[in-house]
Design a protein around this motif. Structure first.
Motif, PDB file in Angstrom:
ATOM      1  N   VAL A  57       0.856  -1.194   0.000  1.00 49.12           N
ATOM      2  CA  VAL A  57       0.000   0.000   0.000  1.00 49.12           C
ATOM      3  C   VAL A  57       0.894   1.247   0.000  1.00 49.12           C
ATOM      4  O   VAL A  57       0.750   2.127  -0.847  1.00 49.12           O
ATOM      5  CB  VAL A  57      -0.928   0.020   1.229  1.00 49.12           C
ATOM      6  CG1 VAL A  57      -1.768   1.303   1.229  1.00 49.12           C
ATOM      7  CG2 VAL A  57      -1.821  -1.223   1.246  1.00 49.12           C
ATOM      8  N   TYR A  58       1.822   1.294   0.942  1.00 45.67           N
ATOM      9  CA  TYR A  58       2.783   2.403   1.021  1.00 45.67           C
ATOM     10  C   TYR A  58       4.186   1.877   0.751  1.00 45.67           C
ATOM     11  O   TYR A  58       4.427   0.668   0.793  1.00 45.67           O
ATOM     12  CB  TYR A  58       2.731   3.051   2.411  1.00 45.67           C
ATOM     13  CG  TYR A  58       1.396   3.667   2.749  1.00 45.67           C
ATOM     14  CD1 TYR A  58       0.989   4.833   2.124  1.00 45.67           C
ATOM     15  CD2 TYR A  58       0.564   3.082   3.701  1.00 45.67           C
ATOM     16  CE1 TYR A  58      -0.234   5.409   2.434  1.00 45.67           C
ATOM     17  CE2 TYR A  58      -0.664   3.645   4.014  1.00 45.67           C
ATOM     18  CZ  TYR A  58      -1.060   4.809   3.372  1.00 45.67           C
ATOM     19  OH  TYR A  58      -2.270   5.368   3.677  1.00 45.67           O
ATOM     20  N   ASP A  59       5.111   2.812   0.469  1.00 44.73           N
ATOM     21  CA  ASP A  59       6.478   2.394   0.163  1.00 44.73           C
ATOM     22  C   ASP A  59       7.494   3.305   0.854  1.00 44.73           C
ATOM     23  O   ASP A  59       7.124   4.213   1.607  1.00 44.73           O
ATOM     24  CB  ASP A  59       6.702   2.369  -1.363  1.00 44.73           C
ATOM     25  CG  ASP A  59       6.369   3.708  -2.007  1.00 44.73           C
ATOM     26  OD1 ASP A  59       6.863   4.741  -1.498  1.00 44.73           O
ATOM     27  OD2 ASP A  59       5.614   3.739  -3.002  1.00 44.73           O
ATOM     28  N   ALA A  73       3.879   1.236   6.421  1.00 42.16           N
ATOM     29  CA  ALA A  73       4.501   0.791   5.163  1.00 42.16           C
ATOM     30  C   ALA A  73       5.165  -0.574   5.285  1.00 42.16           C
ATOM     31  O   ALA A  73       5.480  -1.196   4.266  1.00 42.16           O
ATOM     32  CB  ALA A  73       5.534   1.823   4.706  1.00 42.16           C
ATOM     33  N   LEU A  74       5.395  -1.035   6.507  1.00 41.75           N
ATOM     34  CA  LEU A  74       6.064  -2.329   6.684  1.00 41.75           C
ATOM     35  C   LEU A  74       5.094  -3.473   6.408  1.00 41.75           C
ATOM     36  O   LEU A  74       4.001  -3.522   6.985  1.00 41.75           O
ATOM     37  CB  LEU A  74       6.620  -2.443   8.103  1.00 41.75           C
ATOM     38  CG  LEU A  74       7.757  -1.487   8.462  1.00 41.75           C
ATOM     39  CD1 LEU A  74       8.134  -1.648   9.931  1.00 41.75           C
ATOM     40  CD2 LEU A  74       8.972  -1.724   7.573  1.00 41.75           C
ATOM     41  N   ILE A  75       5.498  -4.379   5.541  1.00 38.90           N
ATOM     42  CA  ILE A  75       4.650  -5.543   5.199  1.00 38.90           C
ATOM     43  C   ILE A  75       5.167  -6.753   5.956  1.00 38.90           C
ATOM     44  O   ILE A  75       6.329  -7.149   5.796  1.00 38.90           O
ATOM     45  CB  ILE A  75       4.700  -5.814   3.686  1.00 38.90           C
ATOM     46  CG1 ILE A  75       4.216  -4.589   2.922  1.00 38.90           C
ATOM     47  CG2 ILE A  75       3.864  -7.028   3.336  1.00 38.90           C
ATOM     48  CD1 ILE A  75       4.469  -4.682   1.445  1.00 38.90           C
ATOM     49  N   LEU A  86       9.020  -6.390   5.216  1.00 35.16           N
ATOM     50  CA  LEU A  86       9.567  -5.759   4.009  1.00 35.16           C
ATOM     51  C   LEU A  86       9.134  -4.297   3.951  1.00 35.16           C
ATOM     52  O   LEU A  86       7.963  -3.986   4.168  1.00 35.16           O
ATOM     53  CB  LEU A  86       9.040  -6.490   2.755  1.00 35.16           C
ATOM     54  CG  LEU A  86       9.295  -5.769   1.419  1.00 35.16           C
ATOM     55  CD1 LEU A  86      10.771  -5.768   1.067  1.00 35.16           C
ATOM     56  CD2 LEU A  86       8.471  -6.422   0.296  1.00 35.16           C
ATOM     57  N   LEU A  87      10.103  -3.426   3.642  1.00 29.39           N
ATOM     58  CA  LEU A  87       9.783  -2.043   3.284  1.00 29.39           C
ATOM     59  C   LEU A  87      10.040  -1.921   1.779  1.00 29.39           C
ATOM     60  O   LEU A  87      11.199  -1.881   1.351  1.00 29.39           O
ATOM     61  CB  LEU A  87      10.641  -1.054   4.074  1.00 29.39           C
ATOM     62  CG  LEU A  87      10.393   0.435   3.769  1.00 29.39           C
ATOM     63  CD1 LEU A  87       8.923   0.809   3.974  1.00 29.39           C
ATOM     64  CD2 LEU A  87      11.288   1.320   4.626  1.00 29.39           C
TER      65      LEU A  87
END
Length: 265
Positions: A57-59, A73-75, A86-87
């Motif tokens: 969604v975010y990066d 942003a962290l997945i 993951l970022l």
């Protein structure tokens, strides 16, 4: 306080992103809390190798520009509960969207939450490289046994040392013992002599890497993968364990061919 390690190479296509995914997954498997940061802005591949591409969604650019909070942003990789995150990089921006100072600040924030911050660096020596190494305290250089890749690795090692990232470690990827024996491929000793850095690990050529990458499942999770075993050993060495190099020729003999014939890996 966690450790920030950048994984880099001079030449593209040597398996740097695959190495990042496997080292991070290997460390998470050993119980470490790990975040992988994709700094290849504009190209973004680490999410695909990890199988997390549909959850972005975010990066990274959103985080450094304050468009979202870091945690948003962290997945999280659900295979590892709270141990692997993951970022992702932005796909629609370019490398100028982030500054070296912003990367330093980001790395400082991440190392307060994670045992290891592993940064996937873009190939080359331009601004993306400078940003990726800005917040790192250690570096791992990935090369393949090709003259052009080793020459570019030598150039990168010089730039890392100029940036005061001393004593980078080396991973030699996709080595083929049969070709080395015939003199058709550079051998490990030659590469170490040219580059003059410590060897962290050697990863054999392994067709399971292609399959695992396409499935979004790092080879380190496959107990039958020779490359996966090499990456598991590398993860343990990063933690400080004394792990000998694997015997690259062990599976090249009669038993390996017999297993293949009867359908065993």
């Amino acid at each position: 306080m966690g450790k920030v390690i950048v994984i880099t190479s001079g030449k593209g296509g040597v398996g740097k992103t695959t190495t990042t995914a496997n080292i991070g997954t290997g460390l998470a498997s050993l119980g470490e809390k790990v975040v992988l940061v994709d700094t290849d802005i504009g190209l973004r591949n680490l999410d695909v190798v990890l199988g997390l591409e549909n959850r972005i969604v975010y990066d990274l650019v959103d985080v450094v520009n304050g468009h979202c909070r870091l945690k948003q942003a962290l997945i999280k990789d659900k295979r590892f509960d709270e141990n692997l995150f993951l970022l992702p990089a932005a796909q629609t921006k370019d490398k100028t969207a982030v500054t070296a100072d912003q990367m330093k600040e980001l790395c400082q924030a991440l190392r307060e939450e994670f045992d290891y911050v592993i940064i996937d660096c873009p190939a080359g020596i331009e601004q993306g490289f400078k940003n990726a190494i800005a917040g790192a305290e250690e570096a791992i250089v990935v090369t393949t046994p090709e003259v052009s890749a080793v020459r570019d690795a030598d150039r990168i090692i010089g730039l890392l040392e100029a940036a005061e990232l001393r004593n980078p470690k080396l991973i030699i990827n996709r080595i083929r013992p049969d070709m080395v024996k015939k003199g058709d491929m550079m051998d490990i000793d030659d590469m170490i002599e040219i580059l003059a850095v410590d060897l962290l690990g050697v990863v054999p050529e392994d067709e399971t890497i292609v399959v695992s990458t396409n499935r979004g499942e790092p080879a380190v999770l496959d107990n039958h993968s020779r490359a996966g075993q090499a990456y598991r050993n590398i993860a343990r060495r990063i933690k400080g364990e004394q792990v000998p190099l694997m015997n690259l020729e062990a599976e090249q003999g009669f038993m390996a061919r017999l297993k293949k014939l009867i359908g065993m890996k």
